[in-house]
Design a protein around this motif. Structure first.
Motif, PDB file in Angstrom:
ATOM      1  N   GLU A  16       0.833  -1.199   0.000  1.00  0.00           N
ATOM      2  CA  GLU A  16       0.000   0.000   0.000  1.00  0.00           C
ATOM      3  C   GLU A  16       0.861   1.239   0.000  1.00  0.00           C
ATOM      4  O   GLU A  16       1.959   1.236   0.548  1.00  0.00           O
ATOM      5  N   GLY A  17       0.335   2.298  -0.585  1.00  0.00           N
ATOM      6  CA  GLY A  17       0.988   3.599  -0.512  1.00  0.00           C
ATOM      7  C   GLY A  17      -0.044   4.657  -0.169  1.00  0.00           C
ATOM      8  O   GLY A  17      -1.154   4.635  -0.703  1.00  0.00           O
ATOM      9  N   ILE A  34       9.108   6.308  -5.158  1.00  0.00           N
ATOM     10  CA  ILE A  34       8.332   5.200  -4.604  1.00  0.00           C
ATOM     11  C   ILE A  34       9.101   3.924  -4.886  1.00  0.00           C
ATOM     12  O   ILE A  34       9.433   3.626  -6.029  1.00  0.00           O
ATOM     13  N   ALA A  35       9.375   3.172  -3.830  1.00  0.00           N
ATOM     14  CA  ALA A  35      10.137   1.937  -3.980  1.00  0.00           C
ATOM     15  C   ALA A  35       9.422   0.795  -3.265  1.00  0.00           C
ATOM     16  O   ALA A  35       8.763   0.997  -2.251  1.00  0.00           O
ATOM     17  N   CYS A  36       9.568  -0.392  -3.804  1.00  0.00           N
ATOM     18  CA  CYS A  36       9.001  -1.598  -3.197  1.00  0.00           C
ATOM     19  C   CYS A  36       9.673  -1.818  -1.841  1.00  0.00           C
ATOM     20  O   CYS A  36      10.910  -1.845  -1.763  1.00  0.00           O
ATOM     21  N   PRO A  37       8.902  -1.976  -0.756  1.00  0.00           N
ATOM     22  CA  PRO A  37       9.507  -2.175   0.561  1.00  0.00           C
ATOM     23  C   PRO A  37      10.182  -3.533   0.716  1.00  0.00           C
ATOM     24  O   PRO A  37      10.959  -3.729   1.635  1.00  0.00           O
ATOM     25  N   LEU A  38       9.912  -4.461  -0.205  1.00  0.00           N
ATOM     26  CA  LEU A  38      10.506  -5.790  -0.088  1.00  0.00           C
ATOM     27  C   LEU A  38      11.794  -5.936  -0.884  1.00  0.00           C
ATOM     28  O   LEU A  38      12.740  -6.565  -0.443  1.00  0.00           O
ATOM     29  N   CYS A  39      11.835  -5.339  -2.103  1.00  0.00           N
ATOM     30  CA  CYS A  39      13.028  -5.521  -2.931  1.00  0.00           C
ATOM     31  C   CYS A  39      13.697  -4.211  -3.319  1.00  0.00           C
ATOM     32  O   CYS A  39      14.770  -4.213  -3.899  1.00  0.00           O
ATOM     33  N   GLY A  40      13.065  -3.066  -3.032  1.00  0.00           N
ATOM     34  CA  GLY A  40      13.672  -1.777  -3.328  1.00  0.00           C
ATOM     35  C   GLY A  40      13.489  -1.276  -4.745  1.00  0.00           C
ATOM     36  O   GLY A  40      13.934  -0.196  -5.094  1.00  0.00           O
ATOM     37  N   SER A  41      12.822  -2.043  -5.589  1.00  0.00           N
ATOM     38  CA  SER A  41      12.626  -1.643  -6.983  1.00  0.00           C
ATOM     39  C   SER A  41      11.763  -0.384  -7.059  1.00  0.00           C
ATOM     40  O   SER A  41      10.783  -0.241  -6.335  1.00  0.00           O
ATOM     41  N   PRO A 161       7.364   4.464   2.984  1.00  0.00           N
ATOM     42  CA  PRO A 161       6.788   5.742   2.542  1.00  0.00           C
ATOM     43  C   PRO A 161       6.782   6.749   3.692  1.00  0.00           C
ATOM     44  O   PRO A 161       6.642   6.370   4.856  1.00  0.00           O
ATOM     45  N   TYR A 162       6.950   8.010   3.351  1.00  0.00           N
ATOM     46  CA  TYR A 162       6.997   9.064   4.360  1.00  0.00           C
ATOM     47  C   TYR A 162       6.029  10.172   3.970  1.00  0.00           C
ATOM     48  O   TYR A 162       5.996  10.586   2.812  1.00  0.00           O
ATOM     49  N   ILE A 163       5.257  10.644   4.927  1.00  0.00           N
ATOM     50  CA  ILE A 163       4.318  11.741   4.688  1.00  0.00           C
ATOM     51  C   ILE A 163       4.963  13.017   5.213  1.00  0.00           C
ATOM     52  O   ILE A 163       5.218  13.126   6.412  1.00  0.00           O
ATOM     53  N   PRO A 164       5.255  13.974   4.325  1.00  0.00           N
ATOM     54  CA  PRO A 164       5.850  15.232   4.781  1.00  0.00           C
ATOM     55  C   PRO A 164       4.959  15.927   5.802  1.00  0.00           C
ATOM     56  O   PRO A 164       3.730  15.802   5.748  1.00  0.00           O
ATOM     57  N   PRO A 165       5.559  16.667   6.726  1.00  0.00           N
ATOM     58  CA  PRO A 165       4.779  17.333   7.794  1.00  0.00           C
ATOM     59  C   PRO A 165       3.623  18.182   7.264  1.00  0.00           C
ATOM     60  O   PRO A 165       2.560  18.206   7.850  1.00  0.00           O
ATOM     61  N   LYS A 166       3.818  18.878   6.143  1.00  0.00           N
ATOM     62  CA  LYS A 166       2.757  19.749   5.609  1.00  0.00           C
ATOM     63  C   LYS A 166       1.554  18.957   5.104  1.00  0.00           C
ATOM     64  O   LYS A 166       0.471  19.504   4.986  1.00  0.00           O
ATOM     65  N   ASN A 167       1.729  17.664   4.820  1.00  0.00           N
ATOM     66  CA  ASN A 167       0.633  16.843   4.301  1.00  0.00           C
ATOM     67  C   ASN A 167      -0.066  16.034   5.377  1.00  0.00           C
ATOM     68  O   ASN A 167      -1.035  15.347   5.083  1.00  0.00           O
ATOM     69  N   LYS A 168       0.417  16.097   6.608  1.00  0.00           N
ATOM     70  CA  LYS A 168      -0.205  15.338   7.695  1.00  0.00           C
ATOM     71  C   LYS A 168      -1.426  16.075   8.199  1.00  0.00           C
ATOM     72  O   LYS A 168      -1.461  17.300   8.229  1.00  0.00           O
TER      73      LYS A 168
END
Length: 169
Positions: A16-17, A34-41, A161-168
């Motif tokens: 999920e993203g 955006i990268a796959c959390p399992l393989c980094g692709s 994945p990271y949510i920037p502070p301005k988007n939280k």
């Protein structure tokens, strides 16, 4: 916020993203963020998604009606409909691993400053002694990250994945 089911093009890993909008997803995808959390692709695309919309309480579906009509006479009781989804089923050990990874990333980022799109410039300034040394995180294109590495500046993509502070919220 919008949640997309994503799939890694290399190995078919599903995950999920969460994004602020569809355009945020497109922007991050085209910049290779955006990268796959399992393989980094970074060969990641949206998976086919369908809304899970339930029936009104006073309606039955055509499938349930057909099933009841074609069933043997003794099985004339209404069939209980099972909820369905096309969400990727993640094995419990992967879920546990992802939770631990997310917590580790959160702990690391507690001591790091969000610098957004100024990441490459800030990392350079810190590396060359123009700014006080500190941990920073932000956004960089694949070309910017490669240029930093070529200059001997240590950078690494965030594993989750990271949510920037301005988007939280």
């Amino acid at each position: 916020m919008i949640v997309f089911d994503l799939i890694c093009g290399n190995a078919g890993h599903g995950f999920e993203g969460w994004f602020g909008s569809s355009s945020d997803y497109e922007d991050q995808r085209t910049r290779g963020l955006i990268a796959c959390p399992l393989c980094g692709s970074t060969a990641v695309e949206k998976a086919v998604m369908a809304p899970n919309v339930g029936l009104k309480s006073n309606q039955t579906s055509a499938i349930a009606t057909k099933t009841s009509a074609s069933a043997a006479p003794e099985a004339s009781a209404p069939t209980e409909m099972e909820p369905m989804s096309n969400a990727v089923q993640v094995p419990p050990e992967y879920k546990e691993l992802l939770i631990k990874l997310a917590k580790a990333q959160e702990k690391i980022l507690e001591k790091s400053e969000w610098v957004g799109r100024e990441f490459a410039e800030t990392a350079r300034a810190i590396h060359y002694g123009e700014m006080k040394e500190k941990q920073v995180h932000g956004e960089a294109s694949p070309d910017e990250a490669a240029a930093l590495e070529d200059e001997g500046i240590a950078v690494a993509p965030l594993p989750m994945p990271y949510i920037p502070p301005k988007n939280k919220n």
